[in-house]
Design a protein around this motif. Structure first.
Motif, short mmCIF file in Angstrom:
data_model
loop_
_atom_site.label_atom_id
_atom_site.label_comp_id
_atom_site.label_asym_id
_atom_site.label_seq_id
_atom_site.Cartn_x
_atom_site.Cartn_y
_atom_site.Cartn_z
N THR A 212 37.38 46.22 36.22
CA THR A 212 37.78 46.39 37.61
C THR A 212 36.96 45.46 38.49
O THR A 212 35.75 45.31 38.31
CB THR A 212 37.56 47.84 38.08
OG1 THR A 212 38.27 48.72 37.20
CG2 THR A 212 38.05 48.04 39.51
N GLY A 213 37.66 44.80 39.44
CA GLY A 213 36.99 43.94 40.40
C GLY A 213 37.03 44.55 41.78
O GLY A 213 37.46 45.69 41.97
N SER A 214 36.62 43.78 42.78
CA SER A 214 36.58 44.29 44.15
C SER A 214 37.97 44.59 44.70
O SER A 214 38.12 45.37 45.63
CB SER A 214 35.87 43.28 45.06
OG SER A 214 36.54 42.02 45.02
N SER A 215 39.01 43.97 44.11
CA SER A 215 40.38 44.18 44.58
C SER A 215 41.12 45.23 43.75
O SER A 215 42.30 45.47 43.98
CB SER A 215 41.16 42.86 44.56
OG SER A 215 40.55 41.90 45.39
N GLY A 216 40.45 45.82 42.76
CA GLY A 216 41.10 46.81 41.91
C GLY A 216 41.05 46.42 40.45
O GLY A 216 40.29 45.53 40.03
N ALA A 217 41.89 47.09 39.63
CA ALA A 217 41.88 46.88 38.18
C ALA A 217 42.34 45.47 37.84
O ALA A 217 43.31 44.95 38.41
CB ALA A 217 42.78 47.90 37.51
N LEU A 218 41.64 44.84 36.89
CA LEU A 218 42.02 43.51 36.42
C LEU A 218 42.83 43.61 35.13
O LEU A 218 43.92 43.08 35.03
CB LEU A 218 40.78 42.65 36.19
CG LEU A 218 39.83 42.45 37.37
CD1 LEU A 218 38.76 41.44 37.01
CD2 LEU A 218 40.59 41.99 38.60
N MET A 219 42.26 44.28 34.10
CA MET A 219 42.99 44.34 32.83
C MET A 219 42.43 45.46 31.97
O MET A 219 41.30 45.91 32.14
CB MET A 219 42.87 43.01 32.08
CG MET A 219 41.47 42.67 31.61
SD MET A 219 41.45 41.13 30.66
CE MET A 219 39.69 41.01 30.28
N ASP A 220 43.26 45.90 31.04
CA ASP A 220 42.86 46.81 29.96
C ASP A 220 43.09 46.06 28.67
O ASP A 220 44.19 45.54 28.43
CB ASP A 220 43.69 48.09 29.97
CG ASP A 220 43.45 48.90 31.25
OD1 ASP A 220 42.29 49.25 31.50
OD2 ASP A 220 44.43 49.16 31.97
N VAL B 71 39.24 39.22 21.46
CA VAL B 71 39.09 38.45 22.69
C VAL B 71 40.26 38.73 23.61
O VAL B 71 41.37 39.03 23.16
CB VAL B 71 39.00 36.93 22.37
CG1 VAL B 71 40.28 36.43 21.74
CG2 VAL B 71 38.64 36.13 23.61
N CYS B 72 40.02 38.66 24.93
CA CYS B 72 41.10 38.80 25.89
C CYS B 72 40.76 38.00 27.14
O CYS B 72 39.59 37.69 27.41
CB CYS B 72 41.36 40.26 26.24
SG CYS B 72 39.91 41.15 26.84
N ASP B 73 41.81 37.63 27.90
CA ASP B 73 41.67 36.76 29.07
C ASP B 73 42.36 37.38 30.27
O ASP B 73 43.31 38.15 30.13
CB ASP B 73 42.30 35.38 28.82
CG ASP B 73 41.74 34.70 27.58
OD1 ASP B 73 42.24 34.99 26.48
OD2 ASP B 73 40.82 33.88 27.73
N TRP B 74 41.89 36.97 31.45
CA TRP B 74 42.56 37.34 32.70
C TRP B 74 42.42 36.18 33.68
O TRP B 74 41.35 35.57 33.80
CB TRP B 74 41.93 38.59 33.30
CG TRP B 74 42.59 39.08 34.56
CD1 TRP B 74 43.67 39.91 34.64
CD2 TRP B 74 42.24 38.76 35.91
NE1 TRP B 74 44.01 40.14 35.95
CE2 TRP B 74 43.14 39.44 36.76
CE3 TRP B 74 41.24 37.97 36.48
CZ2 TRP B 74 43.09 39.35 38.15
CZ3 TRP B 74 41.18 37.87 37.87
CH2 TRP B 74 42.10 38.56 38.69
N TYR B 75 43.52 35.84 34.35
CA TYR B 75 43.52 34.79 35.38
C TYR B 75 44.21 35.37 36.62
O TYR B 75 45.31 35.90 36.53
CB TYR B 75 44.30 33.55 34.90
CG TYR B 75 43.76 32.95 33.62
CD1 TYR B 75 42.83 31.92 33.65
CD2 TYR B 75 44.20 33.42 32.38
CE1 TYR B 75 42.34 31.36 32.48
CE2 TYR B 75 43.72 32.87 31.20
CZ TYR B 75 42.79 31.85 31.25
OH TYR B 75 42.29 31.31 30.09
N GLY B 76 43.54 35.27 37.77
CA GLY B 76 44.14 35.83 38.97
C GLY B 76 43.27 35.61 40.18
O GLY B 76 42.26 34.89 40.14
N THR B 77 43.67 36.26 41.26
CA THR B 77 42.99 36.08 42.54
C THR B 77 42.22 37.33 42.92
O THR B 77 42.74 38.44 42.85
CB THR B 77 44.01 35.76 43.65
OG1 THR B 77 44.73 34.57 43.29
CG2 THR B 77 43.32 35.54 44.98
N ILE B 78 40.97 37.14 43.30
CA ILE B 78 40.13 38.22 43.83
C ILE B 78 39.61 37.74 45.18
O ILE B 78 38.82 36.79 45.25
CB ILE B 78 38.96 38.55 42.89
CG1 ILE B 78 39.48 39.06 41.54
CG2 ILE B 78 38.06 39.61 43.52
CD1 ILE B 78 38.39 39.41 40.56
#
Length: 376
Positions: free
Chosen positions: A126-134, A146-153
């Motif tokens: 979880t980041g400052s904007s909410g959940a990122l990934m499970d 391994v796992c990845d996430w790409y997005g805007t916070i």
């Protein structure tokens, strides 16, 4: 310990008995056994309610092979309404027939603790904007670690990558790579852990606890997690494991495609989810007018063809055609099932020539070969 061994201890728990530690540990980490435990709890409530009404229960007859008999004509019930049911597991059903009507169990099912013997960590970030990934991370398979996430916070674009490096008892060592980027920037080196601009941190993480990781301008990321005994096939929005049970076949409003064209729509016959309830000796039986009968099983049936399973699809070739069942939920944990197609099958009653779904018991006739016990 496997589910079939642990299953007998589920009812013992509801009776207030102490069970072996290995059984308790398995039930605490196994979604299928926890579902069976919840069925017992619900069953106890329902039995106490019906007992209060002083309604007599009729005990069904038993067959010679000691299985509880099914209705002689299950098709008729399916023709009355769309069937989407959660059947009571046989263990619970047998307990009900035996007269265990006083289940006064208030046991709470808890999540797996940090000292679990599970092999997979279901990691939530979880980041400052909410959940990122499970993301499930395996301690045994490096290809699934391994796992990845790409997005805007906020105002930053974040590339975030987690790799499980090792395990020490109930904790795991994670390598966390992060970097901010500009939209359109080439991040191929980041995906191969070779990006010189990435910041790398190695941290010990214990599932069941919270861990905060500082990511510079983006702020902090919060990691939580729990142990599991398998890599989930599909994860829901809030970390729910949507995988079938270990021996379960599951169909949700399936479509049948023949040579890439839809030839059968079973939404009316399966309005919810049809499941074999983790019983590998059951085959799912479908009838589609104009296409015949289809038996789908985890066991190699006589005259059946092997079919590939990928998430919610079953694909196979038979009779010179390509076939595919497409369903609204993952079908099985296995990557292969067997399909017995009987294109000339017709229901006995001419008025019942409509689509239906049921289940049929399989019996073993020789080593590695199974057939329906009431093959039409």
């Amino acid at each position: 310990m496997i589910c079939t061994e642990a299953g007998e201890f589920v009812s013992a728990l509801c009776d207030g008995e102490i069970i072996p530690p290995t059984a308790a540990e398995h039930i605490g980490s196994c979604p299928a056994c926890q579902a069976r435990l919840r069925d017992y709890l619900n069953l106890g409530v329902e039995l106490r309610r019906t007992t209060s009404l002083e309604q007599a229960a009729v005990v069904p007859a038993r067959t010679s092979d000691h299985n509880w008999t099914r209705p002689q004509n299950p098709v008729a019930a399916f023709l009355q309404k769309g069937w989407g049911t959660m059947r009571i597991p046989r263990l619970a059903f047998a307990a009900m027939i035996a007269g265990l009507v006083a289940l006064a169990c208030t046991l709470a099912v808890v999540k797996v603790g940090a000292n679990s013997n599970g092999t997979v960590v279901l990691l939530s970030t979880t980041g400052s904007s909410g959940a990122l990934m499970d993301c499930p991370l395996s301690t045994l398979d490096k290809n699934q670690a391994v796992c990845d996430w790409y997005g805007t916070i906020g105002s930053q674009n974040l590339a975030y990558r987690v790799r499980l490096l090792s395990r020490d008892e109930g904790r795991v060592l994670l390598a966390i790579r992060t970097r901010t980027y500009i939209k359109g920037e080439n991040l191929s080196s980041f995906t191969f852990d070779a990006d010189p601009a990435a910041k790398v941190k190695e941290v010990w993480f214990e599932p069941g606890e919270k861990l905060k990781v500082n990511v510079g301008d983006v702020g902090s990321l919060t990691l939580t997690g729990e142990w599991m005994d398998h890599v989930p096939i599909l994860i829901g929005l809030h970390g729910q494991d949507m995988s079938p049970g270990p021996g379960e076949l599951r169909f949700a409003s399936p479509l049948l495609l023949k040579d890439k064209s839809v030839v059968g729509d079973l939404a009316g016959a399966v309005s919810g989810i049809f499941s074999t309830d983790d019983d590998p000796n059951e085959a799912v039986w479908m009838y589609i007018p104009g296409q015949g009968s289809f038996l789908i099983s985890l066991l190699p049936m006589k005259d059946a063809v092997a079919a590939d399973v990928f998430l919610s699809r079953i694909s196979f070739h038979e009779g010179g055609h390509s076939w595919e069942f497409v369903t609204g939920a993952p079908v099985s944990r296995a990557n292969r099932v067997w399909v017995l197609h009987q294109p000339d099958f017709k229901p006995m009653s001419p008025n019942s020539d409509v689509v239906f779904v049921s289940a049929r018991r399989l019996v073993q006739t020789s080593a590695g070969e199974w057939v329906p016990n009431d093959r039409p």
